[in-house]
Motif scaffolding. Structure first.
Motif, short mmCIF file in Angstrom:
data_model
loop_
_atom_site.label_atom_id
_atom_site.label_comp_id
_atom_site.label_asym_id
_atom_site.label_seq_id
_atom_site.Cartn_x
_atom_site.Cartn_y
_atom_site.Cartn_z
N ASN A 140 32.43 18.92 49.42
CA ASN A 140 32.13 17.68 48.70
C ASN A 140 31.37 17.91 47.41
N ALA A 141 31.18 19.16 46.99
CA ALA A 141 30.44 19.41 45.75
C ALA A 141 31.18 18.75 44.57
N PRO A 142 30.40 18.16 43.66
CA PRO A 142 30.99 17.31 42.61
C PRO A 142 31.48 18.08 41.38
N GLY A 143 32.10 19.22 41.60
CA GLY A 143 32.61 20.04 40.51
C GLY A 143 33.15 21.29 41.17
N ILE A 144 33.50 22.29 40.37
CA ILE A 144 33.94 23.56 40.95
C ILE A 144 32.90 24.61 40.61
N TYR A 145 32.43 25.28 41.64
CA TYR A 145 31.30 26.21 41.52
C TYR A 145 31.68 27.58 42.06
N ALA A 146 31.10 28.62 41.50
CA ALA A 146 31.30 29.97 42.01
C ALA A 146 30.04 30.40 42.76
N ILE A 147 30.25 31.09 43.86
CA ILE A 147 29.15 31.61 44.66
C ILE A 147 28.48 32.77 43.89
N THR A 148 27.16 32.72 43.80
CA THR A 148 26.48 33.90 43.22
C THR A 148 25.57 34.54 44.26
N LYS A 149 25.34 33.79 45.34
CA LYS A 149 24.47 34.31 46.41
C LYS A 149 25.18 34.10 47.73
N GLU A 150 25.49 35.17 48.43
CA GLU A 150 26.14 35.07 49.75
C GLU A 150 25.08 34.98 50.83
N LEU A 151 25.37 34.19 51.85
CA LEU A 151 24.44 34.15 52.98
C LEU A 151 25.11 34.76 54.19
#
Ligand code: IMP
Ligand code: MG
Length: 188
Positions: free
Chosen positions: A177-188
């Motif tokens: 549901n994130a309001p844009g397209i994002y790239a992961i920079t931190k993996e959990l």
């Protein structure tokens, strides 16, 4: 839905992510996709097949922009099973509307290796669909599997070869549901 992340973990991933496209940029891309789809399918009475779960946002948003008669059904096939490394495709649900002699518009979130879409296109062919089109929010700038779908018929945007989320795409089952397209920079 395997791994359970806490609210704080999800917030941390989001805070550390890099926004690649804003909602406004995506909406613009979807609007031009809708125009192309309109030109091709206006008189086809297509079956719009939402590929769950990732295709849900694009399907919902595109539907409101498609001003012609159509039917909607869904297919649930998943390759990643909420992991970030590829696995075999798993079928959870097949469409109930008959695809025989129908034009079909398959809507998924992202074209990565192209394997998922290739399986779904193959399934629609086996059901004797007369025309098959594919639409994705984003195409990943990466190498496709040689026998898979190389390009969708309708693509919103192109993203770098990174793991992305938002607009239907998930990170471990979250953040669709994130309001844009994002790239992961931190993996959990
Ligand atoms: P493909 O079979 O490699 O094209 O994988 C496509 C499927 O993998 C999509 O329907 C997504 O569910 C998932 N996928 C691939 N890359 C990403 C990503 O960067 N973020 C989220 N999901 C992805
Ligand atoms: Mg998917």
């Amino acid at each position: 839905m395997s791994e359970v992340l806490s609210t704080n973990e999800i917030k941390t991933i989001f805070q550390h992510s890099e926004r690649l496209f804003s909602a406004q940029q995506i909406e613009q891309a979807l609007s031009s996709m809708a125009n192309q789809i309109h030109a091709d399918l206006e008189n086809e009475m297509p079956v719009v097949l939402c590929v769950l779960i990732g295709g849900i946002v694009l399907t919902g948003k595109l539907l409101t922009l498609l001003d012609f008669p159509l039917q909607v059904d869904y297919i649930h096939a998943t390759r990643y099973r909420d992991k970030t490394v590829g696995e075999q495709l798993e079928w959870i649900a097949k469409p109930r509307v008959s695809l025989k002699n129908r034009s079909v518009l398959i809507i998924d979130d992202i074209l990565d290796k192209g394997v998922t879409l290739a399986h779904i296109v193959q399934y629609c062919k086996s059901q004797q669909a007369k025309m098959i089109k594919t639409a994705v929010v984003v195409e990943k700038d990466t190498h496709r599997d040689p026998n898979a779908v190389q390009k969708a018929d309708y693509t919103g945007l192109v993203v770098e070869d990174k793991f992305v989320f938002g607009y239907g795409m998930d990170y471990k089952g979250y953040l669709r549901n994130a309001p844009g397209i994002y790239a992961i920079t931190k993996e959990l």
